[in-house]
Design a protein around this motif. Structure first.
Motif, PDB file in Angstrom:
ATOM      1  N   GLU A  40       0.644  -1.254  -0.050  1.00  0.00           N
ATOM      2  CA  GLU A  40       0.017   0.159   0.063  1.00  0.00           C
ATOM      3  C   GLU A  40       0.827   1.313   0.034  1.00  0.00           C
ATOM      4  OE1 GLU A  40      -3.127   2.009   3.194  1.00  0.00           O
ATOM      5  OE2 GLU A  40      -3.037  -0.042   3.169  1.00  0.00           O
ATOM      6  N   ARG A  41       0.539   2.368  -0.969  1.00  0.00           N
ATOM      7  CA  ARG A  41       1.415   3.264  -0.938  1.00  0.00           C
ATOM      8  C   ARG A  41       0.767   4.479  -0.725  1.00  0.00           C
ATOM      9  NH1 ARG A  41       6.472   2.170  -4.265  1.00  0.00           N
ATOM     10  NH2 ARG A  41       6.206   0.188  -4.782  1.00  0.00           N
ATOM     11  N   HIS A  42       1.623   5.566  -0.302  1.00  0.00           N
ATOM     12  CA  HIS A  42       1.007   6.899   0.146  1.00  0.00           C
ATOM     13  C   HIS A  42       1.997   7.973  -0.184  1.00  0.00           C
ATOM     14  CE1 HIS A  42      -2.668   5.193   1.836  1.00  0.00           C
ATOM     15  NE2 HIS A  42      -2.090   4.157   2.437  1.00  0.00           N
ATOM     16  N   GLU A  43       1.666   9.251  -0.507  1.00  0.00           N
ATOM     17  CA  GLU A  43       2.551  10.337  -0.750  1.00  0.00           C
ATOM     18  C   GLU A  43       2.049  11.480   0.270  1.00  0.00           C
ATOM     19  OE1 GLU A  43       4.056  11.476  -4.575  1.00  0.00           O
ATOM     20  OE2 GLU A  43       3.574   9.488  -5.395  1.00  0.00           O
ATOM     21  N   TYR A  44       3.005  12.160   0.995  1.00  0.00           N
ATOM     22  CA  TYR A  44       2.612  13.304   1.720  1.00  0.00           C
ATOM     23  C   TYR A  44       3.826  14.049   1.623  1.00  0.00           C
ATOM     24  CZ  TYR A  44      -1.279  10.789   3.756  1.00  0.00           C
ATOM     25  OH  TYR A  44      -2.339  10.033   3.785  1.00  0.00           O
ATOM     26  N   ASP A  45       3.526  15.375   2.143  1.00  0.00           N
ATOM     27  CA  ASP A  45       4.715  16.232   2.319  1.00  0.00           C
ATOM     28  C   ASP A  45       5.537  15.883   3.709  1.00  0.00           C
ATOM     29  OD1 ASP A  45       4.189  17.819   0.043  1.00  0.00           O
ATOM     30  OD2 ASP A  45       2.850  18.917   1.090  1.00  0.00           O
ATOM     31  N   PHE A  63       1.769  -4.530   4.278  1.00  0.00           N
ATOM     32  CA  PHE A  63       2.856  -3.726   4.184  1.00  0.00           C
ATOM     33  C   PHE A  63       2.413  -2.230   3.517  1.00  0.00           C
ATOM     34  CE2 PHE A  63       5.781  -7.443   4.092  1.00  0.00           C
ATOM     35  CZ  PHE A  63       6.291  -7.474   5.446  1.00  0.00           C
ATOM     36  N   VAL A  64       3.014  -1.342   4.120  1.00  0.00           N
ATOM     37  CA  VAL A  64       2.627   0.103   3.668  1.00  0.00           C
ATOM     38  C   VAL A  64       3.712   0.993   3.610  1.00  0.00           C
ATOM     39  CG1 VAL A  64       2.024   0.758   5.854  1.00  0.00           C
ATOM     40  CG2 VAL A  64       1.098   2.301   4.194  1.00  0.00           C
ATOM     41  N   VAL A  65       3.831   1.720   2.779  1.00  0.00           N
ATOM     42  CA  VAL A  65       4.977   2.949   2.505  1.00  0.00           C
ATOM     43  C   VAL A  65       4.240   4.233   2.502  1.00  0.00           C
ATOM     44  CG1 VAL A  65       5.072   2.343   0.165  1.00  0.00           C
ATOM     45  CG2 VAL A  65       6.999   3.353   1.281  1.00  0.00           C
ATOM     46  N   TRP A  66       4.998   5.238   3.222  1.00  0.00           N
ATOM     47  CA  TRP A  66       4.656   6.596   3.313  1.00  0.00           C
ATOM     48  C   TRP A  66       5.948   7.319   2.606  1.00  0.00           C
ATOM     49  CZ3 TRP A  66       4.066   3.416   7.379  1.00  0.00           C
ATOM     50  CH2 TRP A  66       2.647   3.118   7.693  1.00  0.00           C
ATOM     51  N   GLN A  67       5.635   7.809   1.357  1.00  0.00           N
ATOM     52  CA  GLN A  67       6.762   8.661   0.635  1.00  0.00           C
ATOM     53  C   GLN A  67       6.827   9.972   1.048  1.00  0.00           C
ATOM     54  OE1 GLN A  67       5.957   5.952  -3.299  1.00  0.00           O
ATOM     55  NE2 GLN A  67       7.243   7.748  -3.588  1.00  0.00           N
TER      56      GLN A  67
END
Length: 598
Positions: free
Chosen positions: A4-9, A183-187
């Motif tokens: 699972e992927r997410h993008e933030y500042d 699993f999850v990744v926060w970019q």
């Protein structure tokens, strides 16, 4: 690989007071912000900070101001604090308290309607803004409501197992959902660590299950440095009996509101342990101490309100001398000092805690208490103004950050610390992300695959080590050999045991599936606990003196040669052990140095 992927500042790891305050600051300054936390929102360990928020508002004592608070903080930390952090903290704490009030926090009041402030150890004046003995809960509730109102994304019951980076900077975080194991990744170009402390490395602790030193360890492994790790605070008053609650915190508010300490013979022993450093402002007789509660004009405080390190060592000495209680503690008595109605009003949580868990009515009986591992002064080495670590884009605030408290933290300074520096970390993280606006953060797929493989490794081993057995042995090692009183021989033995435990941790195995599996969660926490324990032991072995939360039986006095040195730890590439470096303290400006002489 399912991911699972997410993008933030900005991604904030931890949802206690520091994490939520950082997230609020980042979001209010235009950053797309997420909070990741192991537990549910509102369940963070900040709720256990019961006594109050230290801030020189002058509501009880008009003479109080940030300069006195700065002096008290530096003296409490035995001058090893980073002066700039102590300065910013003392100057900005009152505004942070008033900000909480604006956001809906309901503080106790003085007769004329101002925020009430109570006494705590090491503070010259009563300066802790409080809500009964549930201040941390009110702080967290207020920040939680603000977080929800701003629409900040919160990933609850998620654990971060690795920080992601490229050759120069942070690129995000990798973790998993505790319920499903997915699993999850926060970019993100900015990551703020607000993960709290390391208490679960010890057998007796006031800390909750979340405090596994993961933030310290994640930062170290990513390339940041740690400072002051030898300084572990053992809170003087944790519950002693029954065994099921041993170590559970008994707030300093009990002593701030008049409670006294007695040994098994009924003697008020703290008069025998007043250090020369505090003798001018500490009462030296029971009559003088008791008079202070009604006539504070000379401000010679009871010895029960000495800094926590002094009180914890005194209790430890009484017990070792055979003057302890049946269960290895001492007595904390407020029942003979204050009316029952006063106790129930000022200390409702303590009244309920002892009544429900120990069948003790604190309005009628004394409490059996003893030292408990409570707080680590050491943490990620950060820039005082921005809270940025050596690794660009990685920030830290709250207990996971080092430098603010020196060798010992004063009670109440933790809540104002997390408010002041949580805000500063959030602002700086948002600014860092804004500078990179438009540049998409890239995460190497190989790094994600490696993080996933490392997390799943315990499932691939058959007949390996049981995580619970390893945890028990680690906690016993730290409790027995790197506790309140330390010696070279014992710490050398601790490091030998830690070396053996490294091999055992590398051979952990778990059964079952990834869906909510406590054994797997512990297997992933243990490498962090082990690395942090090694940092504490190596730094404590290196510092050959006694200062603050670090007491060497073989070097029982403070040494001027160490008075201006911090110990910094890092993890060189492909190293088998952490590296310890002596680093001079930054030079304090003359105008601040003058404050310490008053």
């Amino acid at each position: 690989m399912e991911l699972e992927r997410h993008e933030y500042d900005v991604v904030v790891v931890g949802a206690g007071g520091a994490g939520l305050r950082a997230a609020i600051a980042a979001s209010e300054n235009g950053a797309r912000t997420a909070v990741v936390c192991k537990s549910l929102l509102g369940k963070a360990h900040t709720v256990m900070a019961e006594g109050g928020i230290a801030a020189a508002m002058g509501n009880t004592w008009p003479e109080d101001n940030w300069r006195v608070h700065f002096r008290d903080t530096m003296r409490g930390g035995k001058m090893l604090n980073h002066w700039r952090m102590a300065q910013l903290h003392a100057q900005e704490a009152p505004d942070r308290v008033l900000e909480l009030e604006d956001w809906g926090a309901l503080f106790d009041r003085t007769p004329d309607g101002l925020i009430s402030q109570r006494d705590f150890g090491g503070h010259r004046y009563a300066r802790l803004a409080h809500v009964g003995d549930r201040t941390g809960l009110e702080l967290l509730r207020t920040l939680q409501q603000r977080t929800v109102a701003l629409g900040i994304d919160v990933y609850m019951e998620c654990t971060v197992t690795r920080l992601l980076r490229d050759d120069e900077t942070v690129t995000g975080a990798f973790g998993y959902w505790r319920e499903s194991g997915r699993f999850v990744v926060w970019q993100a170009p900015s990551v703020v660590l607000a993960t709290g402390g390391i208490g679960k490395a010890y057998k007796v602790t006031s800390n909750s299950w979340e405090y596994t030193g993961d933030g310290h360890s994640l930062a170290l492994q990513a390339g940041a440095s740690l400072v002051n790790m030898e300084f572990v605070q053992f809170h003087p008053t944790g519950m002693v009996w029954p065994p099921s609650v041993r170590g559970l915190l008994v707030t300093e508010s009990v002593r701030g509101d008049g409670g006294i300490l007695r040994n098994s013979a009924g003697n008020r022993f703290m008069f025998d342990y007043i250090p020369d450093y505090f003798r001018k402002e500490t009462a030296e007789s029971e009559e003088e101490a008791d008079r202070w509660y009604t006539d504070k004009t000379n401000n010679r405080r009871p010895p029960e309100l000495l800094p926590r390190d002094e009180v914890a060592r005194a209790i430890n000495s009484e017990v070792k001398a055979g003057r302890g209680t049946e269960h290895g503690g001492v007595w904390l008595d407020i029942a003979s000092r204050r009316p029952a109605e006063y106790i129930r009003k000022r200390l409702p949580s303590m009244y309920h805690q002892f009544k429900e868990l120990a069948d003790v009515d604190i309005t009628r009986e004394a409490m059996e208490i003893g030292p408990t591992c409570h707080y680590v002064m050491g943490g990620v080495e950060v820039d005082p103004d921005t809270q940025e670590s050596r690794l660009p884009g990685l920030f830290a605030a709250g207990e996971v950050a080092g430098g603010m408290h020196g060798s010992n933290r004063l009670g109440g300074n933790s809540l104002s610390d997390l408010l002041v520096f949580g805000r500063r970390a959030g602002l700086a993280a948002a600014e860092h992300a804004a500078k990179l606006a438009g540049a998409r953060v890239e995460v190497a797929e190989a790094a994600l695959a490696d993080a996933a493989a490392a997390a799943l490794a315990p499932f691939d081993r058959d007949g390996g080590e049981n995580p619970y057995a390893v945890q028990q042995d680690l906690q016993s090692t730290m409790h027995d050999l790197v506790g309140i009183i330390r010696t070279r021989a014992e710490m050398a033995q601790a490091l030998e045991r830690i070396a053996v435990l490294k091999g055992r941790v590398a051979n952990l195995s778990v059964e079952g599936h990834r869906q909510y599996n406590p054994g797997w969660h512990l297997a992933l926490d243990l490498p962090h606990l082990l690395l942090v324990s090694e940092c504490i032991a190596r730094a404590a072995l290196e510092r050959e003196e006694s200062r603050g939360g670090h007491t060497r039986d073989d070097f029982p006095a403070a040494d001027d040669a160490w008075a201006h040195l911090n110990l910094v730890l890092d993890l060189p590439a492909d190293a088998d052990a952490v590296r310890v470096t002596r680093q001079p303290l930054p030079q304090m400006p003359g105008d601040l140095a003058e404050l310490l002489e008053s």
